[in-house]
Motif scaffolding. Structure first.
Motif, PDB file in Angstrom:
ATOM      1  N   LEU A  45      61.415  89.798 -27.702  1.00 29.91           N
ATOM      2  CA  LEU A  45      61.429  88.123 -29.156  1.00 29.91           C
ATOM      3  C   LEU A  45      61.802  87.371 -27.270  1.00 29.91           C
ATOM      4  O   LEU A  45      61.492  86.002 -28.642  1.00 29.91           O
ATOM      5  CB  LEU A  45      63.084  88.915 -29.745  1.00 29.91           C
ATOM      6  CG  LEU A  45      63.207  89.906 -30.420  1.00 29.91           C
ATOM      7  CD1 LEU A  45      64.879  90.396 -31.225  1.00 29.91           C
ATOM      8  CD2 LEU A  45      62.203  89.763 -31.863  1.00 29.91           C
ATOM      9  N   LEU A  46      62.293  86.894 -26.473  1.00 30.94           N
ATOM     10  CA  LEU A  46      62.147  85.570 -26.740  1.00 30.94           C
ATOM     11  C   LEU A  46      61.122  85.290 -26.031  1.00 30.94           C
ATOM     12  O   LEU A  46      60.685  84.261 -26.310  1.00 30.94           O
ATOM     13  CB  LEU A  46      62.727  85.976 -25.078  1.00 30.94           C
ATOM     14  CG  LEU A  46      64.720  86.131 -24.667  1.00 30.94           C
ATOM     15  CD1 LEU A  46      65.102  86.175 -23.110  1.00 30.94           C
ATOM     16  CD2 LEU A  46      65.116  84.506 -25.253  1.00 30.94           C
ATOM     17  N   LEU A  47      60.026  86.298 -26.009  1.00 26.43           N
ATOM     18  CA  LEU A  47      58.215  86.023 -24.967  1.00 26.43           C
ATOM     19  C   LEU A  47      58.327  85.541 -26.292  1.00 26.43           C
ATOM     20  O   LEU A  47      56.810  85.071 -26.655  1.00 26.43           O
ATOM     21  CB  LEU A  47      58.104  87.624 -24.897  1.00 26.43           C
ATOM     22  CG  LEU A  47      56.198  87.349 -24.404  1.00 26.43           C
ATOM     23  CD1 LEU A  47      56.230  86.585 -23.423  1.00 26.43           C
ATOM     24  CD2 LEU A  47      55.918  88.270 -23.952  1.00 26.43           C
ATOM     25  N   ASP A  74      56.883  78.636 -30.452  1.00 22.81           N
ATOM     26  CA  ASP A  74      56.791  77.451 -29.484  1.00 22.81           C
ATOM     27  C   ASP A  74      55.793  77.135 -30.016  1.00 22.81           C
ATOM     28  O   ASP A  74      55.253  75.430 -30.046  1.00 22.81           O
ATOM     29  CB  ASP A  74      57.961  77.377 -28.495  1.00 22.81           C
ATOM     30  CG  ASP A  74      59.307  77.455 -28.843  1.00 22.81           C
ATOM     31  OD1 ASP A  74      59.874  77.789 -30.006  1.00 22.81           O
ATOM     32  OD2 ASP A  74      60.096  78.075 -27.592  1.00 22.81           O
ATOM     33  N   SER A  75      54.158  77.546 -29.058  1.00 24.76           N
ATOM     34  CA  SER A  75      53.040  77.172 -28.442  1.00 24.76           C
ATOM     35  C   SER A  75      52.462  77.100 -29.515  1.00 24.76           C
ATOM     36  O   SER A  75      51.587  76.048 -30.173  1.00 24.76           O
ATOM     37  CB  SER A  75      52.093  77.967 -27.288  1.00 24.76           C
ATOM     38  OG  SER A  75      53.104  78.495 -26.355  1.00 24.76           O
ATOM     39  N   CYS A  87      67.684  85.347 -35.038  1.00 25.87           N
ATOM     40  CA  CYS A  87      68.647  85.635 -35.574  1.00 25.87           C
ATOM     41  C   CYS A  87      68.838  86.995 -35.027  1.00 25.87           C
ATOM     42  O   CYS A  87      70.087  87.321 -35.315  1.00 25.87           O
ATOM     43  CB  CYS A  87      68.439  86.172 -37.472  1.00 25.87           C
ATOM     44  SG  CYS A  87      68.550  84.496 -37.971  1.00 25.87           S
ATOM     45  N   HIS A  88      67.515  87.681 -35.189  1.00 20.60           N
ATOM     46  CA  HIS A  88      68.063  89.151 -34.245  1.00 20.60           C
ATOM     47  C   HIS A  88      68.526  89.287 -33.172  1.00 20.60           C
ATOM     48  O   HIS A  88      69.623  90.033 -32.462  1.00 20.60           O
ATOM     49  CB  HIS A  88      67.070  90.300 -33.974  1.00 20.60           C
ATOM     50  CG  HIS A  88      67.035  90.059 -35.437  1.00 20.60           C
ATOM     51  ND1 HIS A  88      66.718  91.906 -36.262  1.00 20.60           N
ATOM     52  CD2 HIS A  88      65.083  90.600 -36.414  1.00 20.60           C
ATOM     53  CE1 HIS A  88      66.428  92.668 -37.026  1.00 20.60           C
ATOM     54  NE2 HIS A  88      65.480  91.002 -37.816  1.00 20.60           N
ATOM     55  N   ASN A 124      58.857  83.604 -38.698  1.00 17.10           N
ATOM     56  CA  ASN A 124      58.768  84.317 -37.769  1.00 17.10           C
ATOM     57  C   ASN A 124      60.183  84.115 -36.782  1.00 17.10           C
ATOM     58  O   ASN A 124      60.644  84.790 -36.031  1.00 17.10           O
ATOM     59  CB  ASN A 124      57.539  84.073 -37.125  1.00 17.10           C
ATOM     60  CG  ASN A 124      56.911  84.810 -37.949  1.00 17.10           C
ATOM     61  OD1 ASN A 124      56.982  85.909 -38.978  1.00 17.10           O
ATOM     62  ND2 ASN A 124      54.964  85.525 -37.771  1.00 17.10           N
ATOM     63  N   LYS A 125      60.163  82.430 -35.902  1.00 18.09           N
ATOM     64  CA  LYS A 125      60.663  82.504 -34.927  1.00 18.09           C
ATOM     65  C   LYS A 125      62.140  82.090 -35.452  1.00 18.09           C
ATOM     66  O   LYS A 125      63.179  83.494 -34.621  1.00 18.09           O
ATOM     67  CB  LYS A 125      60.572  80.962 -34.401  1.00 18.09           C
ATOM     68  CG  LYS A 125      61.337  80.227 -32.905  1.00 18.09           C
ATOM     69  CD  LYS A 125      61.314  78.955 -32.842  1.00 18.09           C
ATOM     70  CE  LYS A 125      62.128  78.661 -31.639  1.00 18.09           C
ATOM     71  NZ  LYS A 125      61.620  77.069 -31.184  1.00 18.09           N
TER      72      LYS A 125
END
Length: 204
Positions: A53-55, A61-62, A82-83, A76-77
Motif C-alpha cells: 500500500l505504501l508503494l 502521488d506521482s 484507510c486500510h 484509491n489513495k
C-alpha cells in the motif's frame, strides 16, 4: 456474490468507494492512468500489505501530480490510507478531493466516516445528513438501484438499521421486472448490509 464499493464508502456501492479501488476511464491522462493501474495491481498482488500500500500510494502521488483533477486517483489513495489506519491522512485527501468534486454524496459521507473513526461524532453526523439529502434527491430523480443502496446505508448511519431495511422493503417493488437490479438489491440485503457498520465501512 456481487461486491460493492462502500466509499468512498460506498465509492462503489455506487460509483465511488473506499473499499475497492477503481480503474480510470480512457478520457484521463494516459501517464496518470498507467501509474494508477500499476498502483492498483501492486496493492492487489500484495494482499493490501502495508508495504504494497505504501508503494501503491507513492505511485498515486506521482499520478496526482500529473493529473490533479482525476478523482479516481484520490479515491484509491484514500482507500489505501484507510486500510493502513491512517484516517487523518485520508481525511486530508478527502478534503482535497471535495474541492475537485463538489456535492458528491459519497465523498461527503466518506468524510463523515473518517471523522467518526477519529472520534468527532457530531461533525460526522452533519456530513451523514448532508449526504442523505443528496442521495435522496438523486434517488427520487433516477430510482436507480445503486442510489437506493446508498440511501439505505446512509439511513442506517443517521437513524438505524431497521429503518434502512424498511426503506429497501418499501422500494423493492420498483425492481420486480428488472432482474439485474433486483439481484443487486438482494445481494446487498443478504451479504453486504448485515456485515457493514459505521466502524468497518471504510475497510470492507
Amino acid at each position: 456474490m456481487l461486491k460493492y464499493n462502500l466509499i468512498f464508502i460506498l465509492i462503489i456501492i455506487c460509483n465511488y468507494c473506499f473499499s475497492q479501488t477503481l480503474v480510470i476511464p480512457n478520457k484521463y491522462n494516459k501517464n496518470a492512468v498507467k501509474l494508477n493501474d500499476s498502483a492498483v495491481n501492486i496493492a492487489f498482488k500484495g494482499g493490501r500489505s502495508k508495504e504494497s500500500l505504501l508503494l501503491a500510494n507513492k505511485l498515486l502521488d506521482s499520478a496526482i501530480k500529473i493529473d490533479p483533477s482525476d478523482q479516481t486517483l484520490y479515491t484509491n489513495k484514500i482507500a489505501y490510507l484507510c486500510h493502513m489506519g491512517k484516517f487523518k491522512d485520508a481525511l486530508k485527501q478527502n478534503e482535497i478531493l471535495s474541492k475537485v468534486q463538489r456535492d458528491v454524496p459519497e465523498i461527503i459521507e466518506g468524510h463523515g466516516l473518517m471523522l467518526y473513526k477519529l472520534g468527532d461524532r457530531a461533525k460526522a453526523m452533519k456530513d451523514f445528513k448532508h449526504a442523505h439529502q443528496l442521495y435522496e434527491n438523486q434517488y427520487l430523480k433516477s430510482h436507480k438501484v445503486g442510489r437506493l443502496i446508498n440511501l439505505a446505508f446512509n439511513t442506517y448511519l443517521i437513524v438505524d438499521r431497521a429503518s434502512a431495511s424498511a426503506l429497501i422493503n418499501r422500494e423493492k417493488y420498483r425492481y420486480k421486472n428488472d432482474l439485474r437490479s433486483k439481484q443487486q438489491l438482494d445481494d446487498f440485503e443478504k451479504y453486504i448490509f448485515p456485515k457493514v457498520n459505521v466502524d468497518n465501512a471504510l475497510l470492507l
